[in-house]
Design a protein around this motif. Structure first.
Motif, mmCIF file in Angstrom:
data_model
loop_
_atom_site.group_PDB
_atom_site.id
_atom_site.type_symbol
_atom_site.label_atom_id
_atom_site.label_comp_id
_atom_site.label_asym_id
_atom_site.label_seq_id
_atom_site.Cartn_x
_atom_site.Cartn_y
_atom_site.Cartn_z
ATOM 1 N N UNK A 183 137.343 -15.338 114.710
ATOM 2 C CA UNK A 183 138.376 -14.714 115.650
ATOM 3 C C UNK A 183 138.829 -13.270 115.038
ATOM 4 N N UNK A 184 138.950 -13.195 113.854
ATOM 5 C CA UNK A 184 139.461 -11.998 113.249
ATOM 6 C C UNK A 184 138.286 -10.760 113.509
ATOM 7 N N UNK A 185 136.966 -11.213 113.130
ATOM 8 C CA UNK A 185 136.127 -10.401 113.277
ATOM 9 C C UNK A 185 135.790 -10.237 114.739
ATOM 10 N N UNK A 190 148.797 -17.438 114.199
ATOM 11 C CA UNK A 190 149.746 -16.497 115.025
ATOM 12 C C UNK A 190 149.166 -15.078 115.229
ATOM 13 N N UNK A 191 149.622 -14.580 116.628
ATOM 14 C CA UNK A 191 149.261 -13.297 116.927
ATOM 15 C C UNK A 191 149.398 -12.198 115.837
ATOM 16 N N UNK A 192 150.321 -11.936 115.425
ATOM 17 C CA UNK A 192 150.803 -10.906 114.830
ATOM 18 C C UNK A 192 149.882 -10.749 113.321
ATOM 19 N N UNK A 193 149.612 -11.860 112.872
ATOM 20 C CA UNK A 193 148.695 -11.970 111.748
ATOM 21 C C UNK A 193 147.095 -11.514 112.080
ATOM 22 N N UNK A 194 146.891 -12.177 113.085
ATOM 23 C CA UNK A 194 145.748 -11.713 113.925
ATOM 24 C C UNK A 194 145.513 -10.182 114.278
ATOM 25 N N UNK A 195 146.615 -9.592 114.585
ATOM 26 C CA UNK A 195 146.327 -8.310 114.812
ATOM 27 C C UNK A 195 146.476 -7.371 113.622
ATOM 28 N N UNK A 196 147.198 -7.835 112.394
ATOM 29 C CA UNK A 196 147.224 -7.097 111.383
ATOM 30 C C UNK A 196 145.977 -7.056 110.611
#
Length: 337
Positions: A198-200, A241-247
């Motif tokens: 998901x991060x990639x 969570x979204x903000x960890x994903x965004x970061x």
């Protein structure tokens, strides 16, 4: 009308649909259905047929959800319409199937809000040969390609007009357990295989934005929280969570494209008509948080998401849809996974 037939460098395979849109059969769709192709070729564009397709789609929305009626009139101005339409670019990951990329771009539902469909599915099927979007081909084992579409679009506020560079970017949708993204990625935990994927994939999405800004020689990106807000509900409850994903996904892209200025996207369309907006709009890329299923703008005036605010004040629904824009082109972007 002969004046509405224009020779152009055209989308793809050598078979031409009514309306001048070159197409080939979609691999997942019923027999006889056709879709646009990324491959360049020569063809005739009949703008009268394009206009008819646009009007047909406009009527398929439930009342109040449709894209602005004024955007239909744009097609009646061949010079302006071609200038804007020819600038549209579909960005996709290098290595993804171009057929699937164009399926996702072409087979769009008028409106899909948290899997609620506010349009006449029967009429969509009768008019265009499909009733649900190509993202339905996704499964728990494989997702259809994630794309983005750049557009130079008219923007309107009352009697005021301007033009804006916008890229429509699709975040991963965790707003309903029925969403393919929800079923594919969740539940997940930081560091596991699904989270890393998901991060990639999210880094790939952010890359489209900054690659586009560089391609179009725009010095500034006005960034939105693509995939945040209502879209992130499931990720916040069943993942890190979204903000960890965004970061984790955006950080590497910001470092790579450090020559491009970044600011938070202000309110649309008000920003475009502010003193700052009038000064900076021509050299800036605005980011719209789009949807994997819908036409650009989604529910427009009845949709209070960012996509709805963009849709109600622009002509992007028609400019970004291959059925009504036979000039759009595709560009592969370096893969992040």
């Amino acid at each position: 009308d002969q004046d509405h037939k224009i020779m152009v460098l055209h989308l793809g395979s050598r078979r031409v649909l009514a309306g001048g849109i070159v197409a080939a059969a979609a691999s997942w769709a019923p027999a006889g259905l056709a879709r646009a192709s990324c491959d360049a070729g020569m063809g005739i564009v009949n703008l009268e047929e394009v206009r008819k397709k646009a009007e047909r789609m406009h009527r398929i929305y439930h009342p109040g959800f449709e894209f602005p009626e004024w955007s239909l009139r744009l097609i009646k101005d061949p010079e302006s319409f071609e200038r804007l339409a020819a600038a549209v670019t579909v960005y996709y990951r290098e290595g993804d199937s171009e057929e699937e990329v164009m399926d996702v771009a072409t087979f769009r539902e008028p409106v899909n809000i948290a899997m609620g469909r506010y349009y006449d599915a029967k009429a969509l099927g009768e008019a265009f040969g499909y009733s649900h979007g190509a993202y339905a081909k996704s499964s728990r084992l494989k997702l259809m390609p994630n794309i983005a579409i750049y557009c130079l679009t008219p923007m309107r506020r009352g009697d005021e007009w301007t033009e804006a560079h916008v890229i429509n970017v699709i975040g991963f949708a965790f707003d309903s357990p029925q969403q393919p993204d929800y079923q594919y990625f969740l539940p997940c935990r930081e560091g596991d295989a699904k989270w890393n994927e998901l991060v990639a994939r999210s880094s790939q999405m952010w890359r489209y934005i900054f690659q586009c800004a560089r391609d179009k020689r725009l010095k500034r990106v006005y960034l939105a929280d693509v995939g945040g807000g209502a879209f992130s509900g499931g990720l916040d409850s069943e993942g890190p969570g979204y903000f960890k994903l965004k970061d984790q996904s955006l950080g590497p892209i910001l470092r790579e494209f450090s020559d491009i200025e970044v600011a938070q996207l202000p309110r649309i369309p008000d920003f475009a008509f502010s003193a700052e907006g009038r000064k900076k709009l021509h050299e800036s890329l605005l980011v719209n948080a789009w949807d994997p299923w819908s036409m650009v703008g989604n529910g427009n005036a009845k949709d209070n998401s960012l996509d709805g605010f963009f849709g109600r004040c622009t002509a992007m629904a028609l400019l970004c849809w291959p059925m009504t824009n036979p000039w759009l082109r595709c560009q592969a972007v370096k893969s992040m996974y």
